[in-house]
Scaffold this active site. Sequence first.
Site, PDB file in Angstrom:
ATOM      1  N   GLY A 143       0.938  -0.755  -0.157  1.00 37.52           N
ATOM      2  CA  GLY A 143       0.286  -0.182   0.590  1.00 37.52           C
ATOM      3  C   GLY A 143       0.789   1.126  -0.169  1.00 37.52           C
TER       4      GLY A 143
ATOM      5  N   GLY B 198       2.030   2.767  -2.559  1.00 42.71           N
ATOM      6  CA  GLY B 198       3.050   3.201  -3.690  1.00 42.71           C
ATOM      7  C   GLY B 198       1.483   4.327  -3.770  1.00 42.71           C
TER       8      GLY B 198
ATOM      9  N   ILE C  78      -0.172   8.558  -4.175  1.00 41.59           N
ATOM     10  CA  ILE C  78       0.391   8.697  -5.266  1.00 41.59           C
ATOM     11  C   ILE C  78      -0.896   8.756  -6.615  1.00 41.59           C
ATOM     12  CG2 ILE C  78       1.531   9.265  -7.760  1.00 41.59           C
ATOM     13  CD1 ILE C  78       3.733  10.040  -6.032  1.00 41.59           C
TER      14      ILE C  78
ATOM     15  N   TYR D 250      16.269  -0.673  -8.593  1.00 44.03           N
ATOM     16  CA  TYR D 250      14.953   0.261  -8.743  1.00 44.03           C
ATOM     17  C   TYR D 250      15.220   1.153  -9.540  1.00 44.03           C
ATOM     18  CZ  TYR D 250      11.250   4.111  -7.918  1.00 44.03           C
ATOM     19  OH  TYR D 250       9.952   4.964  -7.850  1.00 44.03           O
ATOM     20  N   ALA D 251      16.962   1.940  -9.249  1.00 40.29           N
ATOM     21  CA  ALA D 251      17.149   3.000 -10.177  1.00 40.29           C
ATOM     22  C   ALA D 251      17.202   2.954 -11.349  1.00 40.29           C
ATOM     23  CB  ALA D 251      18.654   3.155  -9.284  1.00 40.29           C
TER      24      ALA D 251
ATOM     25  N   ILE E  39       7.895  12.896  -1.594  1.00 41.40           N
ATOM     26  CA  ILE E  39       7.110  12.789  -1.463  1.00 41.40           C
ATOM     27  C   ILE E  39       6.784  12.017  -0.116  1.00 41.40           C
ATOM     28  CG2 ILE E  39       4.976  12.700  -2.798  1.00 41.40           C
ATOM     29  CD1 ILE E  39       6.717  14.302  -3.663  1.00 41.40           C
TER      30      ILE E  39
END
Length: 262
Positions: free
Chosen positions: A22, A24, A27, A169-170, A202
């Site tokens: 949950g 993510g 946004i 991820y990057a 964020i």
Amino acid sequence: MGTPGIGRHCQVIRCERLSHPGGGSGIGRAVCQRLASEGASVVVADVNEMSANETLQSLPGDLKGQTHMAAAADVASKDSVKNLLTTIQARYFQPPSVCVNMAGITLDNFLLDMEEDDFDRVVQVNLKGSFLVIQGVAQALVACGASKGSIITVGSIVGKVGNIGQVNYAASKAGVEGLTRTAAKELSRFGIRCNCVLPGFISTPMTDSVPDKVISKMKALIPLGRMGEVAEVADVCAFLASDDARYVTGASLEVTGGLFMG
């Protein structure tokens, strides 16, 4: 001021972070709410159907449950993406004119310790999943003879600058930018615009578990001196979806408060 020109219906695809269930969703939910507030019919697609339905219940302008819909979808599966688009076209009689693609998971570890399977899984969802969604939506738009469309993929500032402990991820988010720029070049002749949004630090449910000491250090690096809000990312997505951005394609818009600029 409103956001003119958002299509009659749009698709927002989210995929929950495996390490923070949950996490993510903040946004994604904000994007759904913003586009619904502009009059779009929103399809909330998520690997977790319960999460998608929770977002659905939060959307404005659907008192009778007839405007918006929720669906389960796995962006890493071509068949799942295809089935989702078939369902959308059966419901609305056309493909989505706007797609906000937010597929993303994290399986963090240092480069020296990362398992190959963890690297592959993140690339499969974040990068391949983005490819499958962009390809599927674009194919549907071209097949029906649509004259315009907007595909927005939410990447990350990490894809541009890197981040310790997030080599997979990057790499995946950097790939998303290259994918988007190429898609923009190829699809422009069909009137389909493709852009990226790159959020920074964020405030979401995922950051609730971050120690205050770490939060303070991060804020000190941000020129605007605070964390971003999910609504601020949603605002940029709404801009890219609208006719206000009709001459914007192949762009990557940073929503970072100035973090890592320069």
